[in-house]
Design a protein around this motif. Sequence first.
Motif, PDB file in Angstrom:
ATOM      1  N   LEU A 243       0.805  -1.225   0.000  1.00 53.53           N
ATOM      2  CA  LEU A 243       0.000   0.000   0.000  1.00 53.53           C
ATOM      3  C   LEU A 243       0.836   1.273   0.000  1.00 53.53           C
ATOM      4  N   GLY A 244       2.088   1.177   0.448  1.00 54.37           N
ATOM      5  CA  GLY A 244       2.937   2.372   0.501  1.00 54.37           C
ATOM      6  C   GLY A 244       4.335   2.020   0.981  1.00 54.37           C
ATOM      7  N   VAL A 245       5.250   2.958   0.809  1.00 58.30           N
ATOM      8  CA  VAL A 245       6.648   2.764   1.208  1.00 58.30           C
ATOM      9  C   VAL A 245       7.113   3.977   2.005  1.00 58.30           C
ATOM     10  N   HIS A 246       7.846   3.721   3.090  1.00 60.04           N
ATOM     11  CA  HIS A 246       8.423   4.826   3.853  1.00 60.04           C
ATOM     12  C   HIS A 246       9.768   4.394   4.436  1.00 60.04           C
ATOM     13  N   ASP A 247      10.458   5.341   5.034  1.00 61.12           N
ATOM     14  CA  ASP A 247      11.771   5.100   5.650  1.00 61.12           C
ATOM     15  C   ASP A 247      12.749   4.440   4.681  1.00 61.12           C
ATOM     16  N   LEU A 248      12.745   4.920   3.421  1.00 60.65           N
ATOM     17  CA  LEU A 248      13.699   4.415   2.428  1.00 60.65           C
ATOM     18  C   LEU A 248      15.065   5.053   2.682  1.00 60.65           C
ATOM     19  N   ILE A 249      16.069   4.221   2.850  1.00 60.59           N
ATOM     20  CA  ILE A 249      17.442   4.690   3.097  1.00 60.59           C
ATOM     21  C   ILE A 249      18.373   3.985   2.113  1.00 60.59           C
ATOM     22  N   VAL A 250      19.254   4.756   1.460  1.00 63.23           N
ATOM     23  CA  VAL A 250      20.206   4.197   0.501  1.00 63.23           C
ATOM     24  C   VAL A 250      21.623   4.540   0.945  1.00 63.23           C
ATOM     25  N   HIS A 251      22.456   3.506   1.095  1.00 59.91           N
ATOM     26  CA  HIS A 251      23.857   3.696   1.459  1.00 59.91           C
ATOM     27  C   HIS A 251      24.729   3.353   0.250  1.00 59.91           C
ATOM     28  N   SER A 252      25.701   4.235  -0.044  1.00 57.56           N
ATOM     29  CA  SER A 252      26.610   3.990  -1.167  1.00 57.56           C
ATOM     30  C   SER A 252      27.993   3.608  -0.650  1.00 57.56           C
ATOM     31  N   TYR A 253      28.535   2.528  -1.205  1.00 59.77           N
ATOM     32  CA  TYR A 253      29.888   2.086  -0.862  1.00 59.77           C
ATOM     33  C   TYR A 253      30.800   2.166  -2.083  1.00 59.77           C
ATOM     34  N   GLY A 254      30.502   3.125  -2.961  1.00 57.66           N
ATOM     35  CA  GLY A 254      31.260   3.280  -4.188  1.00 57.66           C
ATOM     36  C   GLY A 254      30.376   2.980  -5.377  1.00 57.66           C
ATOM     37  N   ALA A 255      30.908   3.251  -6.570  1.00 56.48           N
ATOM     38  CA  ALA A 255      30.130   3.041  -7.790  1.00 56.48           C
ATOM     39  C   ALA A 255      29.674   1.588  -7.911  1.00 56.48           C
ATOM     40  N   GLY A 256      28.371   1.396  -8.133  1.00 56.82           N
ATOM     41  CA  GLY A 256      27.836   0.056  -8.312  1.00 56.82           C
ATOM     42  C   GLY A 256      27.727  -0.752  -7.043  1.00 56.82           C
ATOM     43  N   LYS A 257      27.965  -0.130  -5.892  1.00 57.12           N
ATOM     44  CA  LYS A 257      27.905  -0.857  -4.610  1.00 57.12           C
ATOM     45  C   LYS A 257      26.985  -0.104  -3.656  1.00 57.12           C
ATOM     46  N   LYS A 258      25.686  -0.389  -3.739  1.00 58.19           N
ATOM     47  CA  LYS A 258      24.698   0.293  -2.902  1.00 58.19           C
ATOM     48  C   LYS A 258      23.875  -0.723  -2.117  1.00 58.19           C
ATOM     49  N   ILE A 259      23.516  -0.319  -0.900  1.00 57.97           N
ATOM     50  CA  ILE A 259      22.650  -1.122  -0.042  1.00 57.97           C
ATOM     51  C   ILE A 259      21.505  -0.225   0.408  1.00 57.97           C
ATOM     52  N   ALA A 260      20.279  -0.746   0.368  1.00 60.35           N
ATOM     53  CA  ALA A 260      19.116   0.075   0.730  1.00 60.35           C
ATOM     54  C   ALA A 260      18.169  -0.708   1.627  1.00 60.35           C
ATOM     55  N   SER A 261      17.389   0.031   2.376  1.00 59.40           N
ATOM     56  CA  SER A 261      16.352  -0.581   3.219  1.00 59.40           C
ATOM     57  C   SER A 261      15.108   0.297   3.157  1.00 59.40           C
ATOM     58  N   ALA A 262      13.961  -0.319   3.396  1.00 55.22           N
ATOM     59  CA  ALA A 262      12.699   0.430   3.363  1.00 55.22           C
ATOM     60  C   ALA A 262      11.635  -0.341   4.128  1.00 55.22           C
ATOM     61  N   ASP A 263      10.608   0.386   4.558  1.00 55.91           N
ATOM     62  CA  ASP A 263       9.436  -0.223   5.185  1.00 55.91           C
ATOM     63  C   ASP A 263       8.294  -0.211   4.177  1.00 55.91           C
ATOM     64  N   ALA A 264       7.671  -1.355   3.987  1.00 58.81           N
ATOM     65  CA  ALA A 264       6.543  -1.463   3.053  1.00 58.81           C
ATOM     66  C   ALA A 264       5.260  -1.707   3.833  1.00 58.81           C
ATOM     67  N   GLU A 265       4.264  -0.840   3.640  1.00 61.88           N
ATOM     68  CA  GLU A 265       2.956  -1.016   4.276  1.00 61.88           C
ATOM     69  C   GLU A 265       2.146  -2.025   3.467  1.00 61.88           C
ATOM     70  N   VAL A 266       1.666  -3.065   4.139  1.00 57.38           N
ATOM     71  CA  VAL A 266       0.923  -4.122   3.444  1.00 57.38           C
ATOM     72  C   VAL A 266      -0.404  -4.372   4.140  1.00 57.38           C
ATOM     73  N   ASP A 267      -1.306  -4.999   3.411  1.00 58.53           N
ATOM     74  CA  ASP A 267      -2.616  -5.357   3.957  1.00 58.53           C
ATOM     75  C   ASP A 267      -2.423  -6.409   5.056  1.00 58.53           C
ATOM     76  N   GLY A 268      -2.781  -6.024   6.297  1.00 57.44           N
ATOM     77  CA  GLY A 268      -2.593  -6.927   7.427  1.00 57.44           C
ATOM     78  C   GLY A 268      -3.433  -8.191   7.332  1.00 57.44           C
ATOM     79  N   GLY A 269      -4.476  -8.157   6.490  1.00 54.00           N
ATOM     80  CA  GLY A 269      -5.335  -9.327   6.356  1.00 54.00           C
ATOM     81  C   GLY A 269      -4.893 -10.276   5.267  1.00 54.00           C
ATOM     82  N   ALA A 270      -3.850  -9.911   4.514  1.00 49.79           N
ATOM     83  CA  ALA A 270      -3.386 -10.761   3.413  1.00 49.79           C
ATOM     84  C   ALA A 270      -2.580 -11.947   3.940  1.00 49.79           C
ATOM     85  N   ASP A 271      -2.449 -12.959   3.099  1.00 51.75           N
ATOM     86  CA  ASP A 271      -1.702 -14.153   3.467  1.00 51.75           C
ATOM     87  C   ASP A 271      -0.227 -13.805   3.621  1.00 51.75           C
TER      88      ASP A 271
END
Length: 385
Positions: A243-271
Motif C-alpha cells: 500500500l505504501g513505502v516509507h523510511d527508504l534509506i540508501v547507502h553507497s559504498y562506491g560506484a555500483g555498490k549500494k545497499i538500501a532498506s525500506a518499510d513497506a505497508e501491506v494489507d494486514g489481512g493478506a496471506d
Amino acid sequence: MTELLIKTAKRKNKSDERTALSSLSGYTGIVCNLLLCIIKFVIGSLSASISITADALNNLSDCTSNIVTITGTRLSNKPVDKEHPFGHGRIEYISALIVSLFIFAMSFELGKSSVEKIIHPQEVKFSFFFLALLLLAIGVKLWMAYFNNKLYKLTDNLNMKAVKQDSLNDCIATLATIIAMVLSSCFHIKRIDGIIGLCVSVFILVSGIKMLKDVISPLLGEAPSKELTDRITGIITEDDIVLGVHDLIVHSYGAGKKIASADAEVDGGADIFAIHDVIDRAEKRILDELGIIMCIHIDPIEIDDKKTSDLRKKAKHIIKSYNQAYSFHDFRITQKNGESHMDFDLIIPFEEEDKKDKIKAELTEILEANFENTRVEINVEHSYI
C-alpha cells in the motif's frame, strides 16, 4: 582520437571496462602532462616568465594526480574481503579527494610565485614561437578536459571529474600567462605577469573548493537522487498488496555498490506467504535492475477495520490542515485501561528538524482536542531521501 582511445578500453564485463576506462584517463594524462611540462619549462626558462615556469611545475604535479587516479581506481575495484564485506569502492572517493588537494597546492604555489614576481618584477620576453607552443598546450588541455568529461559520464568516477576541472584550470592559467606575456612585451608592464598569475591562483582556489565539496559529499553520505528513489518505490509498490513505502534509506559504498532498506505497508489481512513472495520478488528485481542490495521490512495495516480507517482519514485531514507537506505512517489505535491510544510516525521536511518538539506539542494538542478520550503519541522524524 577520443573514440579510438575509448575503444581500446572496451571489455565484456562492465566492472572491468570501468577500471580500464579510468586507468586510460590516468595513463593518457601522464603522457600529456609530461610533454606539456617539458615544453612549458623550456619556454619559461627562455622567456623569464615565472608564471609559465610555475605552470610547467603544475603539469608535473598533474602527473602525480594521474598516478593517484590509476592507483585509486585499481584499489577500489578490489573484491570484498572479511574486513571489508561491502568492497573497497570508497577508495575512489579518497583518491578524488587527493586530486582535489593537488588543485589547492597548485593555487598556493602559483599565488606564491605571483606575489614574488609582483615584488621583484622582471620583463617577460615575447616570441611568436613561444605563443604558438602555449596555444598548443591550451588545445591539449581542452582535449583532456573533454576526454575526461566523456569518461566521467561513462564511469561516474569522481576522479575523472576532478581531472577534468584541473585541466580546465590549466587552460585558464596558461591563457593568463599568454596575456601577461603579450601585455608585458607591448606595454612594458613588468608586474602584469605576477598580477595576472595572482588572479588565476584565486580562481583555481575557488574551483578547488567547489571540487572538494563534490568529493566530500559522497564520503559523508549524500541523499540518493529522486529518480532512483522513485524507481525503487515503483518496484516495491507494483503489486497491489503493498500500500505504501516509507523510511527508504540508501547507502553507497562506491560506484555500483549500494545497499538500501525500506518499510513497506501491506494489507494486514493478506496471506503472510503471499506478502513474503511479493517482497522477495521486489528485492530480487531491485538487485537485478538497479544493482542495489535491498532489505524490505513489512508494516501490516488493518485496512478492513472501518473504525481505524475512519480515524486515520480524520487524522490525515487534521495533519494536512496543519501543514500540507507533512505525512505519516505506522498509524495505530490501541486500547489501554479503557483509554484509546493513537500512535504514528510523522514525517516533516528536513528544514524543520529544529522545530520538531514544537510541532509535536502543537499537533498532539490539536489531535487530542479532536479525538475524545484519546492519548496521542507522535514520533517526529525527517526523510532520508
